[in-house]
Enzyme design. Structure first.
Site, PDB file in Angstrom:
ATOM      1  N   ARG A 159     -26.567  66.476 -23.920  1.00 23.97           N
ATOM      2  CA  ARG A 159     -25.149  66.504 -23.550  1.00 23.97           C
ATOM      3  C   ARG A 159     -24.315  66.357 -24.813  1.00 23.97           C
ATOM      4  NH1 ARG A 159     -26.196  68.779 -19.622  1.00 23.97           N
ATOM      5  NH2 ARG A 159     -25.909  68.166 -17.454  1.00 23.97           N
TER       6      ARG A 159
ATOM      7  N   HIS B 126     -24.581  76.503 -23.537  1.00 24.80           N
ATOM      8  CA  HIS B 126     -25.196  75.742 -22.428  1.00 24.80           C
ATOM      9  C   HIS B 126     -26.164  76.630 -21.628  1.00 24.80           C
ATOM     10  CE1 HIS B 126     -24.592  72.033 -19.667  1.00 24.80           C
ATOM     11  NE2 HIS B 126     -25.805  72.520 -19.518  1.00 24.80           N
TER      12      HIS B 126
HETATM   13  P1  NDP Z   1     -34.637  62.124 -17.057  1.00 24.20           P
HETATM   14  O1  NDP Z   1     -33.759  61.220 -16.273  1.00 24.20           O
HETATM   15  O2  NDP Z   1     -35.939  62.525 -16.472  1.00 24.20           O
HETATM   16  O3  NDP Z   1     -34.946  61.471 -18.485  1.00 24.20           O
HETATM   17  C1  NDP Z   1     -33.997  60.818 -19.235  1.00 24.20           C
HETATM   18  C2  NDP Z   1     -34.678  60.166 -20.415  1.00 24.20           C
HETATM   19  O4  NDP Z   1     -33.671  59.544 -21.231  1.00 24.20           O
HETATM   20  C3  NDP Z   1     -35.654  59.063 -19.994  1.00 24.20           C
HETATM   21  O5  NDP Z   1     -36.774  59.061 -20.829  1.00 24.20           O
HETATM   22  C4  NDP Z   1     -34.832  57.803 -20.219  1.00 24.20           C
HETATM   23  O6  NDP Z   1     -35.586  56.655 -20.498  1.00 24.20           O
HETATM   24  C5  NDP Z   1     -34.014  58.186 -21.429  1.00 24.20           C
HETATM   25  N1  NDP Z   1     -32.821  57.341 -21.521  1.00 24.20           N
HETATM   26  C6  NDP Z   1     -31.792  57.232 -20.655  1.00 24.20           C
HETATM   27  N2  NDP Z   1     -30.895  56.340 -21.084  1.00 24.20           N
HETATM   28  C7  NDP Z   1     -31.377  55.850 -22.248  1.00 24.20           C
HETATM   29  C8  NDP Z   1     -30.921  54.880 -23.162  1.00 24.20           C
HETATM   30  N3  NDP Z   1     -29.784  54.209 -22.977  1.00 24.20           N
HETATM   31  N4  NDP Z   1     -31.670  54.635 -24.257  1.00 24.20           N
HETATM   32  C9  NDP Z   1     -32.834  55.292 -24.451  1.00 24.20           C
HETATM   33  N5  NDP Z   1     -33.331  56.226 -23.624  1.00 24.20           N
HETATM   34  C10 NDP Z   1     -32.603  56.492 -22.530  1.00 24.20           C
HETATM   35  O7  NDP Z   1     -33.755  63.395 -17.402  1.00 24.20           O
HETATM   36  P2  NDP Z   1     -34.248  64.898 -17.724  1.00 24.20           P
HETATM   37  O8  NDP Z   1     -35.305  64.831 -18.745  1.00 24.20           O
HETATM   38  O9  NDP Z   1     -34.520  65.620 -16.470  1.00 24.20           O
HETATM   39  O10 NDP Z   1     -32.900  65.517 -18.331  1.00 24.20           O
HETATM   40  C11 NDP Z   1     -32.316  64.976 -19.507  1.00 24.20           C
HETATM   41  C12 NDP Z   1     -30.938  65.575 -19.707  1.00 24.20           C
HETATM   42  O11 NDP Z   1     -31.054  66.925 -20.138  1.00 24.20           O
HETATM   43  C13 NDP Z   1     -30.077  65.680 -18.460  1.00 24.20           C
HETATM   44  O12 NDP Z   1     -29.483  64.440 -18.120  1.00 24.20           O
HETATM   45  C14 NDP Z   1     -29.045  66.682 -18.895  1.00 24.20           C
HETATM   46  O13 NDP Z   1     -27.992  66.019 -19.542  1.00 24.20           O
HETATM   47  C15 NDP Z   1     -29.801  67.557 -19.911  1.00 24.20           C
HETATM   48  N6  NDP Z   1     -30.022  68.930 -19.432  1.00 24.20           N
HETATM   49  C16 NDP Z   1     -29.498  69.968 -20.145  1.00 24.20           C
HETATM   50  C17 NDP Z   1     -29.696  71.277 -19.764  1.00 24.20           C
HETATM   51  C18 NDP Z   1     -29.192  72.409 -20.588  1.00 24.20           C
HETATM   52  O14 NDP Z   1     -29.284  73.564 -20.184  1.00 24.20           O
HETATM   53  N7  NDP Z   1     -28.659  72.166 -21.764  1.00 24.20           N
HETATM   54  C19 NDP Z   1     -30.458  71.604 -18.542  1.00 24.20           C
HETATM   55  C20 NDP Z   1     -30.975  70.438 -17.854  1.00 24.20           C
HETATM   56  C21 NDP Z   1     -30.743  69.147 -18.294  1.00 24.20           C
HETATM   57  P3  NDP Z   1     -36.628  56.058 -19.448  1.00 24.20           P
HETATM   58  O15 NDP Z   1     -37.794  57.035 -19.458  1.00 24.20           O
HETATM   59  O16 NDP Z   1     -36.993  54.746 -19.998  1.00 24.20           O
HETATM   60  O17 NDP Z   1     -35.924  56.034 -18.123  1.00 24.20           O
END
Ligand code: NDP
Length: 309
Positions: free
Chosen positions: A224, A272
């Site tokens: 993001r 995007h």
């Molecule tokens: P998930 O919810 O599966 O994974 C999120 C990861 O981020 C987890 O490993 C989580 O940790 C970690 N995380 C969250 N908050 C923190 C923090 N404060 N500190 C450290 N680590 C943190 O999401 P996805 O993998 O499915 O998607 C990730 C993002 O990708 C989406 O939220 C979206 O913004 C983006 N996206 C972009 C797209 C594009 O076309 N550009 C398409 C699809 C998604 P933990 O494992 O410990 O929970």
């Protein structure tokens, strides 16, 4: 009959009407899928950003809101939403993200620009290092980040990952916490951002943390836009600390035509497109969640409202 409200922009309806109905049939579900219902008869809301539904209170019978997107930052803070919120985890989207990340990592790893832009008769015989000599860090080890980390590791890159909670993944150095973040950034010749946008991740890459990255490192951000302090990134690029930034997501989308990112020689803007929910596979995920709701089984991919993702 189950009433499912498709609450998204009209172009999404064109994209999803058939695939959702096919998936419901395949799952043996009798679903009346429409773009409009009296709120009190709706059983499920299929939701996407810019949805016409912003007030969930009249949907008194609704068992769950099923988001078509992986990111939920547009809806997670909606105080009228008291129903369970599920986000999209779609194998098609994961595959697309792996392909995007591998492609852009390989572009920088192999130094492809040198030859694509350098067809001028000069023999530039610089041989790139092997993957084993290029350290890649992935911030976010969720559905997408972990799939990318694993694919990079299989190609031979030494991969470090960082997440909120402690993790153990074969072949990947998993870190967490602020100290872990510093180590993860210091080890990033190439950095991939796949974190969600939450209050805790906003401006994560600020001036201080950008300085932890090695000189000439490359940032690839399909997570993001808000994860990076744009001004700090531009300063670091101008100071020739960060070598290149490939940015797929932005604070304002579409990225305004006069934004400096468009013209910066060390920035690549992609609009995007890293990966999108794929209608066929995503419809199967929605159908499975409705099947679960009807069978009173726990929903898949529930959002942790307090954590914001
Ligand atoms: P998930 O919810 O599966 O994974 C999120 C990861 O981020 C987890 O490993 C989580 O940790 C970690 N995380 C969250 N908050 C923190 C923090 N404060 N500190 C450290 N680590 C943190 O999401 P996805 O993998 O499915 O998607 C990730 C993002 O990708 C989406 O939220 C979206 O913004 C983006 N996206 C972009 C797209 C594009 O076309 N550009 C398409 C699809 C998604 P933990 O494992 O410990 O929970």
């Amino acid at each position: 009959m189950i009433n499912a409200l498709f609450a998204a922009l009209p172009e999404r309806w064109t994209q999803y009407e058939k695939t959702l109905n096919d998936a419901f049939l395949e799952a043996g579900l009798q679903v009346d899928l429409r773009t409009s219902f009296a709120p009190e008869v709706v059983d499920y809301i299929i939701y996407a950003p810019n949805s016409p539904v912003q007030d969930f209170r009249p949907y008194t019978r609704c068992k769950a809101v099923l988001n078509l997107w992986a990111g939920v930052e547009n809806v997670v803070g909606n105080v009228t939403l008291t129903q369970p919120l599920a986000r999209m985890v779609d194998p098609g989207m994961t595959q697309g993200m792996v392909e995007f990340v591998i492609g852009h990592v390989m572009r920088h790893h192999l130094g492809m620009d040198l030859h694509i832009n350098g067809q001028d008769g000069q023999w530039r015989d610089h041989v790139p290092p092997l993957a084993q000599d290029r350290r890649v860090t992935v911030l976010g080890l969720g559905e997408l980040g972990l799939a990318c980390a694993r694919a990079l590791s299989e190609l031979g890159f030494p991969v470090t990952g960082w997440s909120r909670r402690e993790k153990f993944v074969n072949g990947i150095a998993c870190l967490n916490g602020e100290h872990g973040l510093q180590t993860a950034l210091e080890n990033a010749d190439i950095l991939v951002l796949l974190l969600p946008m939450t209050p805790a991740t906003e401006n994560l890459l600020n001036t201080d943390r950008l300085a932890w990255l090695p000189k000439d490192s490359v940032i690839i951000n399909p997570g993001r836009g808000q994860l990076i302090d744009d001004g700090a990134l531009l300063e670091s690029l101008d100071a020739e600390h960060i070598g290149h930034a490939t940015l797929d997501v932005f604070r304002v989308e579409p990225l305004p035509t006069n934004h400096r990112f468009w013209s910066h020689p060390r920035v690549t803007v992609t609009p995007h497109i890293a990966s999108e929910t794929r209608a066929k596979t995503a419809s199967q995920v929605i159908a499975e969640n409705i099947r679960r709701g009807e069978a009173e089984l726990p929903f898949l991919h529930l959002v942790d409202r307090a954590a914001g993702y």
